[in-house]
Design a protein around this motif. Structure first.
Motif, PDB file in Angstrom:
ATOM      1  N   ASP A  69       2.442   5.112 -83.519  1.00 46.36           N
ATOM      2  CA  ASP A  69       2.885   5.914 -82.371  1.00 46.36           C
ATOM      3  C   ASP A  69       1.935   5.764 -81.192  1.00 46.36           C
ATOM      4  N   GLU A  71       2.546   4.330 -78.333  1.00 45.04           N
ATOM      5  CA  GLU A  71       3.262   4.198 -77.063  1.00 45.04           C
ATOM      6  C   GLU A  71       2.583   5.035 -75.974  1.00 45.04           C
ATOM      7  N   GLY A  72       2.246   4.400 -74.872  1.00 47.78           N
ATOM      8  CA  GLY A  72       1.644   5.094 -73.739  1.00 47.78           C
ATOM      9  C   GLY A  72       0.157   5.358 -73.876  1.00 47.78           C
ATOM     10  N   MET A  73      -0.454   4.863 -74.947  1.00 51.52           N
ATOM     11  CA  MET A  73      -1.886   5.078 -75.156  1.00 51.52           C
ATOM     12  C   MET A  73      -2.657   3.822 -74.760  1.00 51.52           C
ATOM     13  N   ARG A  74      -3.874   4.021 -74.263  1.00 52.37           N
ATOM     14  CA  ARG A  74      -4.784   2.911 -73.987  1.00 52.37           C
ATOM     15  C   ARG A  74      -6.013   3.108 -74.848  1.00 52.37           C
TER      16      ARG A  74
END
Length: 141
Positions: A69, A71-74
């Protein structure tokens, strides 16, 4: 060459940035994945590593972090390989997880609690993360 490192990825050095103390080595694997290693400048010189050199990037399985999960994490880890979990082997304390990412079979060792919490099972999407400083490079003699 024999090594205890479960992850061994042959490739070609695509770029090297020299520093006074450390060098950053970019590697394109046989499966066209891009990896980054940070090694000492002395090691780069001693191994004769330069653009075009054939190397083997090695990462021990306990140095690989598994993320789901994402998604959208750096993440600060330079090496991020996303794929599908292909195998999960549960031991008494730890779990071995295999991820097919960009044609590479990446093996990670995580705690059983982490494997359960992440819901790791074959077919699940997961990302293997490892820092450039955890990559050991080898060249053929």
């Amino acid at each position: 060459m024999q090594s205890s490192a479960r992850n061994q990825f042959p490739g070609t050095v695509s770029h090297i940035s020299h520093g006074v103390v450390t060098d950053e080595v970019q590697i394109r694997t046989e499966h066209n994945a891009q990896l980054v290693a940070t090694i000492t400048h002395g090691s780069a010189i001693g191994l004769g590593i330069q653009a075009g050199s054939q190397v083997i990037a090695m990462i021990k399985a306990p140095s690989v972090i598994v993320v789901t999960d994402a998604e959208g994490m750096r993440f600060s880890a330079r090496n991020q390989l996303t794929g599908k979990v292909t195998q999960v082997k549960t031991g008494s304390v730890n779990t071995e997880v295999c991820i097919d990412a960009q044609g590479l079979q990446v093996v990670a060792i995580v705690t059983n609690d982490s494997a359960t919490h992440l819901g790791l099972e074959p077919g699940k999407t997961a990302t293997a993360l490892f820092k450039a400083s955890q990559v050991v490079l080898a060249v053929r003699a």
